[in-house]
Design an enzyme around this catalytic site. Structure first.
Site, PDB file in Angstrom:
ATOM      1  N   TYR A   1      32.128 -65.166 106.803  1.00  0.00           N
ATOM      2  CA  TYR A   1      30.746 -64.788 107.099  1.00  0.00           C
ATOM      3  C   TYR A   1      29.767 -65.377 106.089  1.00  0.00           C
ATOM      4  CZ  TYR A   1      31.653 -61.963 111.142  1.00  0.00           C
ATOM      5  OH  TYR A   1      31.994 -61.564 112.405  1.00  0.00           O
TER       6      TYR A   1
ATOM      7  N   HIS B   1      15.112 -60.476  94.093  1.00  0.00           N
ATOM      8  CA  HIS B   1      15.605 -60.476  92.725  1.00  0.00           C
ATOM      9  C   HIS B   1      16.863 -59.609  92.685  1.00  0.00           C
ATOM     10  CE1 HIS B   1      11.381 -61.474  90.829  1.00  0.00           C
ATOM     11  NE2 HIS B   1      11.744 -62.328  91.776  1.00  0.00           N
TER      12      HIS B   1
ATOM     13  N   HIS C   1      12.929 -63.983  99.725  1.00  0.00           N
ATOM     14  CA  HIS C   1      13.216 -64.215  98.300  1.00  0.00           C
ATOM     15  C   HIS C   1      13.346 -62.857  97.625  1.00  0.00           C
ATOM     16  CE1 HIS C   1      13.047 -65.257  94.151  1.00  0.00           C
ATOM     17  NE2 HIS C   1      11.767 -64.996  93.988  1.00  0.00           N
TER      18      HIS C   1
END
Length: 221
Positions: free
Chosen positions: A123, A98, A96
């Site tokens: 891709y 930002h 995860h």
């Protein structure tokens, strides 16, 4: 899992985390990484930890129920990771970030929650499949787990609105590479927005599915 292999996983989390941080893909102390352990439980990056300065010995070791066994206090996003592991059985690692372009993409009004990005490159489809968009929740809100569960494990690639990407992979390396591919594709989308670019045709997508076994949630373009 042997002590040696867990040691290697700890080192890999820190190595990939530093690489992501040094290339500006997640600033400050943002983002988190987790890896499932074969013997049960998982490793996850601690809360308020910068990817650029992770310590293998201080990573959070959780049991199968998400309880802390050793290491520093875990990221507040444990419910997010738990929900993705529960619903996507093939997931062995989750990243995860930002990352700037993915966050920007998540804020655009035209984004389709079932396919946040069009089929722009081979891709992107091969590494990310399609990307779901879930509504905004404050960081660490347990309700985000319900939103992830609502996707029923169909997506390995998810955007949290006004927050950032969450990507699962069958290895840590695969999850990292897919997250990077998502970020680059979001950048392409923003660069080409309003220019009427050519996307992959349905026939080209079918070819990728046939040749590379790409798994895509049902969705029409």
């Amino acid at each position: 899992m042997t002590a040696m292999s867990e040691t290697r996983l700890r080192e890999d989390i820190c190595r990939f985390g530093r690489s992501l941080f040094e290339r500006g893909l997640t600033p400050g102390s943002s983002g988190n990484i987790s890896v499932r352990l074969e013997g049960g439980g998982w490793l996850v990056t601690p809360t308020n930890a910068s990817f650029g300065f992770l310590d293998p010995a201080r990573l959070s070791r959780l049991d199968e129920c998400g309880r802390l066994i050793s290491g520093d206090a875990p990221t507040k996003e444990v419910p997010l990771h738990t929900a993705l592991y529960e619903t996507r059985g093939s997931a062995r690692a989750i990243v995860h970030l930002h990352s700037t372009h993915s966050v920007a993409l998540s804020m655009l009004p035209e984004i389709d929650p079932r396919a946040a990005l069009p089929p722009m490159t081979a891709y992107y489809l091969m590494k990310c499949g399609r990307t779901a968009l879930v509504p905004y929740y404050r960081p660490g809100d347990p309700a985000v787990a319900d939103a992830i569960k609502g996707l029923a494990g169909k997506y390995s690639s998810v955007l949290l609105a006004n927050h950032g990407p969450v990507v699962a992979g069958d290895t840590l390396e695969a999850a990292v590479f897919a997250t990077e591919e998502l970020e680059e594709t979001a950048k392409l989308y923003l660069l080409l927005r309003g220019l009427n670019p050519r996307y992959l045709s349905p026939e080209q997508i079918k070819d990728l599915v046939k040749v590379f076994g790409v798994a895509l949630p049902e969705h029409g373009h």
